[in-house]
Design an enzyme around this catalytic site. Structure first.
Site, PDB file in Angstrom:
ATOM      1  N   LYS A 293       0.832  -1.219   0.000  1.00  9.82           N
ATOM      2  CA  LYS A 293       0.000   0.000   0.000  1.00  9.82           C
ATOM      3  C   LYS A 293       0.859   1.258   0.000  1.00  9.82           C
ATOM      4  CE  LYS A 293      -2.165  -0.836   3.950  1.00  9.82           C
ATOM      5  NZ  LYS A 293      -1.537  -2.094   4.444  1.00  9.82           N
TER       6      LYS A 293
ATOM      7  N   ARG B 174      -9.454   1.361   8.767  1.00  9.57           N
ATOM      8  CA  ARG B 174      -9.108  -0.027   9.063  1.00  9.57           C
ATOM      9  C   ARG B 174     -10.243  -0.753   9.782  1.00  9.57           C
ATOM     10  NH1 ARG B 174      -3.123   0.689   9.199  1.00  9.57           N
ATOM     11  NH2 ARG B 174      -2.108  -1.290   9.576  1.00  9.57           N
TER      12      ARG B 174
ATOM     13  N   ARG C 106      11.596  -7.075   5.847  1.00 10.97           N
ATOM     14  CA  ARG C 106      11.555  -5.641   5.544  1.00 10.97           C
ATOM     15  C   ARG C 106      12.520  -4.881   6.449  1.00 10.97           C
ATOM     16  NH1 ARG C 106       5.811  -2.505   5.357  1.00 10.97           N
ATOM     17  NH2 ARG C 106       5.655  -2.921   7.588  1.00 10.97           N
TER      18      ARG C 106
ATOM     19  N   ARG D  36      11.313  -2.685  11.783  1.00 15.16           N
ATOM     20  CA  ARG D  36      10.245  -2.098  12.613  1.00 15.16           C
ATOM     21  C   ARG D  36       9.908  -3.072  13.725  1.00 15.16           C
ATOM     22  NH1 ARG D  36       5.406  -0.030   8.773  1.00 15.16           N
ATOM     23  NH2 ARG D  36       4.220  -0.958  10.475  1.00 15.16           N
TER      24      ARG D  36
ATOM     25  N   ARG E  27      -0.922  -9.145  13.441  1.00 18.23           N
ATOM     26  CA  ARG E  27      -1.445  -8.032  12.627  1.00 18.23           C
ATOM     27  C   ARG E  27      -2.305  -8.575  11.488  1.00 18.23           C
ATOM     28  NH1 ARG E  27       3.823  -5.189  10.970  1.00 18.23           N
ATOM     29  NH2 ARG E  27       2.522  -3.667   9.902  1.00 18.23           N
TER      30      ARG E  27
HETATM   31  P1  AMP Z   1       0.866   0.566   9.382  1.00 15.48           P
HETATM   32  O1  AMP Z   1       2.153   1.293   9.192  1.00 15.48           O
HETATM   33  O2  AMP Z   1      -0.233   1.097   8.517  1.00 15.48           O
HETATM   34  O3  AMP Z   1       1.020  -0.938   9.249  1.00 15.48           O
HETATM   35  O4  AMP Z   1       0.391   0.846  10.900  1.00 15.48           O
HETATM   36  C1  AMP Z   1       1.195   0.462  11.998  1.00 15.48           C
HETATM   37  C2  AMP Z   1       0.337   0.376  13.247  1.00 15.48           C
HETATM   38  O5  AMP Z   1      -0.247   1.652  13.532  1.00 15.48           O
HETATM   39  C3  AMP Z   1      -0.846  -0.584  13.174  1.00 15.48           C
HETATM   40  O6  AMP Z   1      -0.496  -1.935  13.447  1.00 15.48           O
HETATM   41  C4  AMP Z   1      -1.771   0.009  14.229  1.00 15.48           C
HETATM   42  O7  AMP Z   1      -1.319  -0.303  15.531  1.00 15.48           O
HETATM   43  C5  AMP Z   1      -1.577   1.505  14.030  1.00 15.48           C
HETATM   44  N1  AMP Z   1      -2.530   2.044  13.026  1.00 15.48           N
HETATM   45  C6  AMP Z   1      -2.224   2.592  11.811  1.00 15.48           C
HETATM   46  N2  AMP Z   1      -3.335   2.991  11.170  1.00 15.48           N
HETATM   47  C7  AMP Z   1      -4.383   2.683  11.987  1.00 15.48           C
HETATM   48  C8  AMP Z   1      -5.784   2.819  11.880  1.00 15.48           C
HETATM   49  N3  AMP Z   1      -6.386   3.342  10.788  1.00 15.48           N
HETATM   50  N4  AMP Z   1      -6.548   2.393  12.924  1.00 15.48           N
HETATM   51  C9  AMP Z   1      -5.989   1.874  14.031  1.00 15.48           C
HETATM   52  N5  AMP Z   1      -4.669   1.695  14.193  1.00 15.48           N
HETATM   53  C10 AMP Z   1      -3.857   2.096  13.182  1.00 15.48           C
END
Ligand code: AMP
Length: 224
Positions: free
Chosen positions: A13, A88, A127, A160, A171
């Site tokens: 994404k 999400r 990654r 990360r 996740r």
């Molecule tokens: P990402 O980089 O998009 O994978 O996000 C990393 C982490 O941030 C996720 O595993 C969640 O803990 C939090 N997070 C990011 N976007 C959201 C969202 N829209 N709703 C809830 N938690 C989020």
């Protein structure tokens, strides 16, 4: 253009959103990036969010909705935006629809990047991210230079904390339970575009472009 990307973490994404952001000169808005920045600045919101992020859980809806509400009102988002990692949950999607309606705007399309679970685990656990410029590498598919530093800025590369295998698996479960239902939600609105995300970055980019062109052309002909 107002776009949303959905898909497993690691489905590409962020990469594809960045390509479109440059092409259309509209911001890529990633709630994950906004939250990570708050974590690194140790703001109260960041410290609260970190508890959830480290476990691979979602941060509460009201927190991320508040962030998005502020971000969408900034100047650069007025001509369009690409959302990466938001919404999400169904509650976030409903709230986003409500917000956009208030601003007399709406989502143009929702792109779902379809990638198998096995490939996701491979992608995420391998990654590495540059701490300085954010460039993302994959030890197998897109390896960094031999010295193990970022090829763009020479910064340190790290994993990360939520890319460790156990957290990645969690996740993915969270995605299946809470985020996957969005496909039905946007499918019912006739906005969902499914893209095979297992292909190369360039092939995925071209396929997305082809579908977006179809949408833009049909919008043009219906407005004539
Ligand atoms: P990402 O980089 O998009 O994978 O996000 C990393 C982490 O941030 C996720 O595993 C969640 O803990 C939090 N997070 C990011 N976007 C959201 C969202 N829209 N709703 C809830 N938690 C989020």
């Amino acid at each position: 253009m107002e776009l949303i990307f959905i898909g497993y973490p690691g489905s590409g994404k962020g990469t594809q959103a960045a390509i479109l952001s440059e092409k259309y000169d509209i911001p890529k808005i990633s709630t994950g990036d906004i939250l990570r920045e708050a974590v690194s600045r140790r703001t109260p919101l960041g410290l609260e969010a970190k508890k959830y992020m480290d476990k691979g859980e979602l941060v509460p809806d009201e927190v991320v909705i508040g962030l998005i509400e502020d971000r969408l009102q900034q100047e650069d988002a007025q001509k369009g935006f690409i959302l990466d990692g938001f919404p999400r949950t169904i509650a976030q999607a409903q709230e986003l629809d409500r917000l956009l309606h208030k601003f007399k705007r709406s989502i143009s399309a929702v792109i779902s990047l379809e990638v198998s679970k096995k490939r996701i685990i491979d992608r995420l656990t391998k990654r590495r991210v540059c701490v300085q410029c954010g460039r993302v590498y994959n030890l197998i598919y897109d390896p960094p230079p031999e010295d193990g530093r970022c090829g763009v800025c020479g910064g340190d590369l790290i994993q990360r904390s939520d890319d460790r295998e156990e957290t990645v698996r969690h996740r993915m479960e969270v995605y299946e339970e809470q985020t996957r239902p969005l496909k039905e939600y946007y499918g019912a609105q006739g906005k969902l575009i499914l893209i095979d995300g297992s292909l190369s970055i360039e092939k995925v980019r071209d396929e997305i472009q082809r579908k977006l062109n179809e949408i833009m052309n049909s919008d043009d002909s219906s407005s004539q």
